[in-house]
Enzyme design. Structure first.
Site, PDB file in Angstrom:
ATOM      1  N   ASP A 160     -10.040   1.158   1.763  1.00 45.08           N
ATOM      2  CA  ASP A 160     -10.219   2.513   2.279  1.00 45.08           C
ATOM      3  C   ASP A 160     -10.730   3.504   1.239  1.00 45.08           C
ATOM      4  OD1 ASP A 160      -7.826   2.891   0.850  1.00 45.08           O
ATOM      5  OD2 ASP A 160      -6.895   4.142   2.398  1.00 45.08           O
ATOM      6  N   GLU A 410      -3.813  -7.518  -1.167  1.00 43.26           N
ATOM      7  CA  GLU A 410      -3.842  -7.827   0.258  1.00 43.26           C
ATOM      8  C   GLU A 410      -4.914  -8.827   0.660  1.00 43.26           C
ATOM      9  OE1 GLU A 410      -3.751  -4.180   2.547  1.00 43.26           O
ATOM     10  OE2 GLU A 410      -1.668  -3.814   1.941  1.00 43.26           O
ATOM     11  N   TYR A 465       4.045  -1.152   5.858  1.00 43.30           N
ATOM     12  CA  TYR A 465       3.876   0.175   6.472  1.00 43.30           C
ATOM     13  C   TYR A 465       4.655   0.321   7.777  1.00 43.30           C
ATOM     14  CZ  TYR A 465       0.655   1.289   2.788  1.00 43.30           C
ATOM     15  OH  TYR A 465       0.135   1.556   1.544  1.00 43.30           O
ATOM     16  N   GLU A 501       3.638  -1.317  -2.118  1.00 45.78           N
ATOM     17  CA  GLU A 501       3.102  -0.201  -1.329  1.00 45.78           C
ATOM     18  C   GLU A 501       4.034   0.083  -0.165  1.00 45.78           C
ATOM     19  OE1 GLU A 501      -0.993  -0.228   0.071  1.00 45.78           O
ATOM     20  OE2 GLU A 501      -1.687  -1.123  -1.810  1.00 45.78           O
TER      21      GLU A 501
HETATM   22  C1  BDP Z   1      -3.093  -0.811   2.207  1.00 44.06           C
HETATM   23  C2  BDP Z   1      -4.091  -0.853   1.066  1.00 44.06           C
HETATM   24  C3  BDP Z   1      -4.338   0.504   0.440  1.00 44.06           C
HETATM   25  C4  BDP Z   1      -4.519   1.557   1.529  1.00 44.06           C
HETATM   26  C5  BDP Z   1      -3.250   1.594   2.337  1.00 44.06           C
HETATM   27  C6  BDP Z   1      -3.282   2.668   3.433  1.00 44.06           C
HETATM   28  O1  BDP Z   1      -3.666  -1.773   0.066  1.00 44.06           O
HETATM   29  O2  BDP Z   1      -5.462   0.437  -0.402  1.00 44.06           O
HETATM   30  O3  BDP Z   1      -4.858   2.796   1.024  1.00 44.06           O
HETATM   31  O4  BDP Z   1      -3.094   0.354   2.965  1.00 44.06           O
HETATM   32  O5  BDP Z   1      -3.658   2.341   4.552  1.00 44.06           O
HETATM   33  O6  BDP Z   1      -3.435  -1.764   3.120  1.00 44.06           O
HETATM   34  O7  BDP Z   1      -2.937   3.806   3.155  1.00 44.06           O
END
Ligand code: BDP
Length: 597
Positions: A160, A410, A465, A501
């Site tokens: 992104d 990823e 997430y 993350e």
């Molecule tokens: C993850 C990626 C990261 C993105 C993040 C997002 O590793 O680079 O910025 O998601 O969606 O999949 O904020």
């Protein structure tokens, strides 16, 4: 690869500044053959994309040209004369006057070009650098170029963050002696109060090697000779997270009493080890707190900037972060030097982001065609990845701050072909550096049930997430998902597990009494929920929030003015979550994560 450094035998000229600049479509054939016929000038170091008001330059797909005159110091007639680019993103062709003198592929690692036979001490030359920001199925990171209905070439990619390009790091002209130190590798250890500094020196030409280790006050604590050896350091002061201590290893190439070359390497004596489900630094369990970051700022894009660097480290310290990951590419060497000096722990990541066709399939993770195929990540990508790994480890192997290599972000580790792709890279990384653990950041749809490569690695790094892309605005459901997910990895691997993350996009100033996505409260609540779950698992060794600061992304309907998962805004103002993290990471809540206290 040794960083250009002034020493008694080496001199250095910095070529940063304002260079002539143009894009290929507006320049004639062979633009390097004379002064660039362009009214533009660009700052170095900086990505070029945001410098100009012209959208055609910002989104240019192809070569751009940088040019300047360079004067060679007149005292260099007996020296080798080298040109160093700390980075040219993503590919470079370098011309001296009318001649092509070198090329490099890979946007985040340095390269040298030997100009000795082409330039003269006291003389001047025209330096032209063509830089391409193109990403294809033969580059790391990968991308795709398409020609649309208007005939315009457009670049798409599978990450992104915005694909900034150009000369984002420093450029140097430097001298080295003909007989010289070409490389130094240092590995450290300790037993009781005695430290060991194992060293290996590669020399070009005929010379003996002599080494001297001095402490922070400059006193000599050990000496040795020969191209390889181990120095003992009595009453060693260890390099520790939060408490850096650096010795200096002065390496000399000598003939009799004559010093032909001299080069200093900063040495932090420390060990790193994965044992059972623990991550040990100096034999003590370490719990990572901190962030995934980006090299990203307004106007300069990915241009290295010392002021932002100092301020970012200040904000990390303020928040209680003891570490960060160089997501999603190797950062400028200055950043690692700074981390060495300030005791900040680094997970050093390659530029292999987006090796995943599943992301194109959205949350289902269903790839339109296999990721590990000639159509996408095939033999050429693999070769580029391996070469990049060599350059990364070659550059960063001596940094005490670097405690782990992250080989990819990823990747489609759930897909067939992942094992064949990654096993040789893991072998290569272990051969290049047998001392540091290896990891990769796991994408959401690579689960403990379908991942095919985790056993090759030492640490499980999860990017998750829940509460954002899945169970949006529903932290109760998100908590159940997260709990089950971590439990699954614990049972499958027995390895240390960390979250590399987790986070939520947050518009600063947006507030709500409800669980509403995008508000400052929601970001803080989501992080708190994750922390509650992490604290239930003794196998958990760290938490790095996504992201340190808001950052620029490509055009797209999923982002409004960039990715807003920053705990700080793009101009480094704290959102509410920053204060909550500070309370947790500094132990102001009564308990520091990862400690029993
Ligand atoms: C993850 C990626 C990261 C993105 C993040 C997002 O590793 O680079 O910025 O998601 O969606 O999949 O904020």
């Amino acid at each position: 690869m040794l960083k250009p450094t002034p020493t008694p035998t080496r001199e250095l000229v910095n070529l940063d500044g304002v260079w002539r600049f143009g894009i290929d479509s507006r320049l004639g054939e062979q633009p390097w053959a004379g002064p660039l016929e362009s009214p533009l000038e660009a700052a170095v170091p900086a990505s070029y994309n945001d410098l100009f008001t012209d959208a055609e330059i910002r989104d240019h797909v192809g070569w751009v040209y940088y040019q300047r005159e360079v004067r060679v110091p007149r005292g260099w007639s007996d020296e080798r004369i080298l040109l160093r680019f700390d980075a040219a993103t993503h590919a470079a062709r370098v011309y001296v006057d009318d001649e092509l003198v070198g090329e490099h592929i890979g946007g985040y690692t340095p390269f040298d070009i030997d100009l000795t036979e082409r330039v003269q001490a006291g003389g001047a030359f025209r330096l032209t650098v063509a830089v391409s920001g193109e990403l294809t199925n033969e580059t790391i990171p990968p991308g795709k170029i398409e020609v649309g209905m208007t005939g315009k070439r457009t670049q798409t990619y599978f990450h992104d963050f915005y694909n900034y390009a150009g000369l984002a790091r420093s450029v140097w002209l430097y001298s080295v002696p003909a007989t010289r130190i070409d490389d130094v590798t240092v590995v450290t250890g300790f037993e009781g109060t005695t430290g060991q500094v194992e060293y290996r020196v590669e020399v070009i030409g005929d010379a003996d090697v002599r080494v001297r280790l001095t402490d922070a006050a400059g006193a000599v604590v050990a000496e040795g000779s020969g191209a390889e050896g181990t120095l003992s350091v009595a009453d060693v002061v260890l390099w520790k997270p939060g408490s850096a201590y650096l010795y200096q290893l002065t390496v000399e190439a000598v003939r009799g009493d004559e010093v032909l070359d001299s080069y200093p390497v900063a040495v932090g004596v420390r060990t790193v080890e994965v044992r059972g489900h623990e991550f040990l630094i100096n034999g003590e369990p370490f719990y990572f707190t901190g962030f995934g970051k980006h090299e990203d700022a307004a106007v300069r894009g990915k241009g290295h900037d010392d002021a932002y660097m100092v301020h970012d480290f200040q904000l990390m310290e303020w928040s209680g972060a003891n570490s960060f990951r160089t997501s999603h590419y190797p950062y400028a060497e200055e950043v690692l030097d700074f981390a060495d000096r300030h005791g900040v722990v680094v997970i050093d990541e390659t530029a292999a982001v987006g090796l995943n066709m599943g992301v194109v399939g959205g949350m289902s993770g269903t790839p339109p065609f296999p990721t590990f195929s000639e159509q996408y990540a095939g033999a050429a990508t693999h070769a580029a990845h391996a070469q990049h790994l060599r350059e990364l480890i070659g550059r960063d192997k001596n940094h005490p701050s670097v405690v782990m290599w992250c080989i990819a972000n990823e990747p489609a580790s759930n897909e067939d072909g992942a094992r064949e792709y990654f096993e040789p890279l893991v072998d290569l990384a272990r051969e290049l550096d047998p001392t540091r653990p290896l990891t990769y950041s796991l994408v959401m749809f690579a689960t403990f049930k379908n991942d095919q490569i985790v056993d090759l690695f030492d640490v499980v790094s999860m990017n998750r997430y829940y509460g954002w892309y899945i169970a949006t605005g529903d932290l109760k459901t998100a908590e159940m998902y997260l709990q089950g997910d971590i439990q699954g990895w614990v049972e499958r691997t027995g390895k240390p597990i960390m979250m590399t993350e987790y986070g939520a996009d947050t518009q600063p100033g947006l507030h709500s009494v409800w669980d509403q996505a995008w508000t400052e409260e929601y970001q803080a609540d989501l992080l708190e929920m994750y922390h509650r779950v992490f604290d239930r698992f003794p196998q958990f060794v760290g938490e790095q929030v996504w992201n340190f600061a808001d950052f620029a992304t490509s055009n797209g309907i999923h982002r409004v003015d960039g990715n807003k998962k920053g705990v700080f805004t793009r101009d480094r103002k704290p959102k509410s979550a920053a204060f909550a993290l500070r309370r947790r990471w500094r132990g102001l809540d009564g308990r520091k994560p990862g400690s029993d206290a």
